[in-house]
Enzyme design. Structure first.
Site, PDB file in Angstrom:
ATOM      1  CB  CYS A  77     -57.215 -19.047  18.319  1.00 13.94           C
ATOM      2  SG  CYS A  77     -55.631 -19.220  17.492  1.00 13.94           S
TER       3      CYS A  77
ATOM      4  CG  ASN B 293     -53.744 -16.023  14.962  1.00 16.01           C
ATOM      5  OD1 ASN B 293     -54.026 -15.704  16.116  1.00 16.01           O
ATOM      6  ND2 ASN B 293     -54.103 -17.174  14.422  1.00 16.01           N
TER       7      ASN B 293
ATOM      8  CG  HIS C  62     -59.137 -15.915  16.496  1.00 16.56           C
ATOM      9  ND1 HIS C  62     -58.098 -15.350  17.201  1.00 16.56           N
ATOM     10  CD2 HIS C  62     -58.588 -16.915  15.754  1.00 16.56           C
ATOM     11  CE1 HIS C  62     -56.976 -15.992  16.911  1.00 16.56           C
ATOM     12  NE2 HIS C  62     -57.243 -16.929  16.024  1.00 16.56           N
TER      13      HIS C  62
HETATM   14  O1  UT7 Z   1     -55.994 -19.195  14.576  1.00 16.35           O
HETATM   15  C1  UT7 Z   1     -55.992 -20.572  14.660  1.00 16.35           C
HETATM   16  C2  UT7 Z   1     -56.699 -21.198  13.549  1.00 16.35           C
HETATM   17  N1  UT7 Z   1     -55.983 -21.022  12.329  1.00 16.35           N
HETATM   18  C3  UT7 Z   1     -56.602 -20.579  11.246  1.00 16.35           C
HETATM   19  O2  UT7 Z   1     -57.754 -20.246  11.295  1.00 16.35           O
HETATM   20  C4  UT7 Z   1     -55.808 -20.578   9.954  1.00 16.35           C
HETATM   21  C5  UT7 Z   1     -56.641 -21.193   8.864  1.00 16.35           C
HETATM   22  N2  UT7 Z   1     -55.932 -21.318   7.594  1.00 16.35           N
HETATM   23  C6  UT7 Z   1     -55.597 -20.252   6.847  1.00 16.35           C
HETATM   24  O3  UT7 Z   1     -55.795 -19.114   7.245  1.00 16.35           O
HETATM   25  C7  UT7 Z   1     -55.061 -20.496   5.455  1.00 16.35           C
HETATM   26  O4  UT7 Z   1     -55.224 -21.863   5.139  1.00 16.35           O
HETATM   27  C8  UT7 Z   1     -53.559 -20.107   5.268  1.00 16.35           C
HETATM   28  C9  UT7 Z   1     -53.406 -18.611   5.381  1.00 16.35           C
HETATM   29  C10 UT7 Z   1     -52.719 -20.812   6.346  1.00 16.35           C
HETATM   30  C11 UT7 Z   1     -53.098 -20.547   3.896  1.00 16.35           C
HETATM   31  O5  UT7 Z   1     -53.914 -19.960   2.902  1.00 16.35           O
HETATM   32  P1  UT7 Z   1     -54.576 -20.867   1.773  1.00 16.35           P
HETATM   33  O6  UT7 Z   1     -55.323 -19.951   0.916  1.00 16.35           O
HETATM   34  O7  UT7 Z   1     -55.348 -21.966   2.452  1.00 16.35           O
HETATM   35  O8  UT7 Z   1     -53.309 -21.422   1.027  1.00 16.35           O
HETATM   36  P2  UT7 Z   1     -52.962 -22.937   0.696  1.00 16.35           P
HETATM   37  O9  UT7 Z   1     -52.455 -23.627   1.906  1.00 16.35           O
HETATM   38  O10 UT7 Z   1     -54.084 -23.565  -0.071  1.00 16.35           O
HETATM   39  O11 UT7 Z   1     -51.768 -22.731  -0.315  1.00 16.35           O
HETATM   40  C12 UT7 Z   1     -51.946 -22.142  -1.606  1.00 16.35           C
HETATM   41  C13 UT7 Z   1     -50.615 -21.996  -2.259  1.00 16.35           C
HETATM   42  C14 UT7 Z   1     -49.737 -23.257  -2.163  1.00 16.35           C
HETATM   43  O12 UT7 Z   1     -48.982 -23.353  -3.346  1.00 16.35           O
HETATM   44  P3  UT7 Z   1     -49.418 -24.366  -4.535  1.00 16.35           P
HETATM   45  O13 UT7 Z   1     -49.427 -25.729  -3.904  1.00 16.35           O
HETATM   46  O14 UT7 Z   1     -50.779 -23.907  -4.961  1.00 16.35           O
HETATM   47  O15 UT7 Z   1     -48.352 -24.157  -5.542  1.00 16.35           O
HETATM   48  C15 UT7 Z   1     -48.808 -22.956  -1.022  1.00 16.35           C
HETATM   49  O16 UT7 Z   1     -47.607 -23.657  -1.115  1.00 16.35           O
HETATM   50  O17 UT7 Z   1     -49.867 -20.974  -1.605  1.00 16.35           O
HETATM   51  C16 UT7 Z   1     -48.583 -21.468  -1.226  1.00 16.35           C
HETATM   52  N3  UT7 Z   1     -48.166 -20.789   0.002  1.00 16.35           N
HETATM   53  C17 UT7 Z   1     -47.515 -19.608  -0.026  1.00 16.35           C
HETATM   54  N4  UT7 Z   1     -47.085 -18.822  -1.027  1.00 16.35           N
HETATM   55  C18 UT7 Z   1     -46.458 -17.674  -0.715  1.00 16.35           C
HETATM   56  C19 UT7 Z   1     -48.376 -21.149   1.288  1.00 16.35           C
HETATM   57  N5  UT7 Z   1     -47.855 -20.221   2.117  1.00 16.35           N
HETATM   58  C20 UT7 Z   1     -47.315 -19.264   1.323  1.00 16.35           C
HETATM   59  C21 UT7 Z   1     -46.648 -18.063   1.581  1.00 16.35           C
HETATM   60  N6  UT7 Z   1     -46.240 -17.300   0.555  1.00 16.35           N
HETATM   61  N7  UT7 Z   1     -46.421 -17.630   2.854  1.00 16.35           N
END
Ligand code: UT7
Length: 328
Positions: free
Chosen positions: A112, A283, A253
């Site tokens: 990125c 992204n 970004h």
């Molecule tokens: O560009 C390159 C660099 N990349 C980044 O900067 C990305 C950085 N990371 C992020 O933007 C975020 O971590 C994500 C958008 C990938 C995920 O968001 P989050 O707020 O960190 O979610 P999480 O991984 O903590 O997951 C929270 C919950 C989980 O469920 P439980 O375990 O709390 O029951 C996940 O399983 O959300 C669930 N989950 C979803 N639910 C509905 C994960 N993906 C989804 C989804 N739809 N697509």
């Protein structure tokens, strides 16, 4: 000599993939995607076309907008993690597509942060006096490496490309003024593609295990991104004695709206000064920064102070301070 951006063009494919569409593919919902990432739609390139197609479209428009003949180009650098092929470089293919017969070309892979790394690299050839016209492309067909059965990654990414022209200027008040770039290979384990490289070439096993897709541990990447992008943005302001009121635009970004907001807050910038188009494109990896500049081009004025800021796989991150060189 300063290196100044003298033109910008962006390209996204026509096909749009909405959050509602994704609800049919994986267990997700529009509300979760919007509130956790800020994304509403992303654009998807059709099968059979590669990253060079989008980069080529952006460069063609750039040449036309800047009244430049393809033969005048000295160098093309393409930032991408989704090259058409492992080799030759996508920049080479773009050069051939647009007829840049006198240019040499190469790719940069910094995920990125690729566009920022490429811009910093290309500007050196201008500042040294070696070249007169350098094109920097940021382009990724993320849909080619995204697993549409993995809800944690498939909602985030989209396809797109952008390109800028860099030229020399003796006017020291405009152009690229400073950049701070970092990388930390220890971040690899949190965000990478497991197979398809020399460590683990493609095999029946790697395909079966779905190892040719983006692998991301969202939380550690999120934590690292929030800190690193905000820190490096504050660092470049401090180093150049810039107060919030001196900054006209932040070009961040577009990985997650929450990371963008944290960066803007740290810099003391209000939302009106922040370029945000993540809701439309998701992204697009190396495409995000030039796509922002392309979308905002008509609002940019000569003399605007701009901070570009990125974080991505590697880990790689950085910021650049430049002063815009023209009003449209
Ligand atoms: O560009 C390159 C660099 N990349 C980044 O900067 C990305 C950085 N990371 C992020 O933007 C975020 O971590 C994500 C958008 C990938 C995920 O968001 P989050 O707020 O960190 O979610 P999480 O991984 O903590 O997951 C929270 C919950 C989980 O469920 P439980 O375990 O709390 O029951 C996940 O399983 O959300 C669930 N989950 C979803 N639910 C509905 C994960 N993906 C989804 C989804 N739809 N697509």
């Amino acid at each position: 000599m300063n290196a100044v951006i003298t033109g910008i063009a962006g390209y996204v494919p026509d096909k749009v993939l909405t959050n509602k569409d994704l609800e049919k593919l994986v267990d997700t919902n529009d509300e979760w995607i919007k509130s956790r990432t800020g994304i509403e739609t992303r654009h998807i390139l059709e099968k059979g076309k590669g990253t060079s197609f989008m980069g080529g479209k952006a460069v063609e428009e750039l040449l036309s907008k800047t009244n430049t003949k393809a033969e005048e180009i000295d160098l093309i650098i393409c930032a991408t993690v989704t090259p058409d092929h492992v080799f030759p470089s996508t920049a080479n293919i773009i050069g051939d597509l647009v007829g840049a017969k006198n240019a040499w070309s190469f790719d940069i892979n910094a995920a990125c942060s690729g566009f920022l790394y490429a811009l910093a690299t290309g500007s050196q050839f201008i500042e040294s006096g070696k070249y007169k016209k350098v094109i920097i492309v940021g382009a990724d067909k993320m849909s080619s490496i995204v697993d549409y059965t993995d809800r944690t990654t498939c909602v985030i990414f989209g396809d797109g490309a952008g390109a800028v022209m860099l030229e020399p200027t003796e006017d020291k008040t405009i152009g690229i003024k400073d950049s701070i770039l970092y990388s930390d290979g220890a971040g690899k384990k949190h965000l990478y593609q497991k197979s398809g490289g020399s460590v683990s070439p493609a095999s029946e096993e790697t395909v079966k295990n779905r190892e040719h897709f983006v692998y991301q541990e969202g939380q550690p990447v999120f934590k690292a991104a929030v800190t690193a992008m905000a820190d490096v943005s504050a660092e470049i302001m401090e180093k150049n004695n810039l107060k919030a009121e001196d900054v006209s635009w932040l070009v961040p970004h577009q990985a997650n709206l929450r990371i963008i907001d944290a960066t803007a807050r740290r810099m003391g910038l209000s939302t009106e000064k922040v370029m945000i188009n993540i809701q439309k494109y998701g992204n697009t990896t190396a495409g995000t920064l030039p796509l922002c500049l392309a979308d905002w081009e008509t609002q940019l004025k000569k003399g605007d102070n701009i901070i570009l800021s990125t974080f991505g796989g590697g880990f790689t991150w950085g910021a650049m301070y430049l002063t815009w060189g023209y009003s449209s």
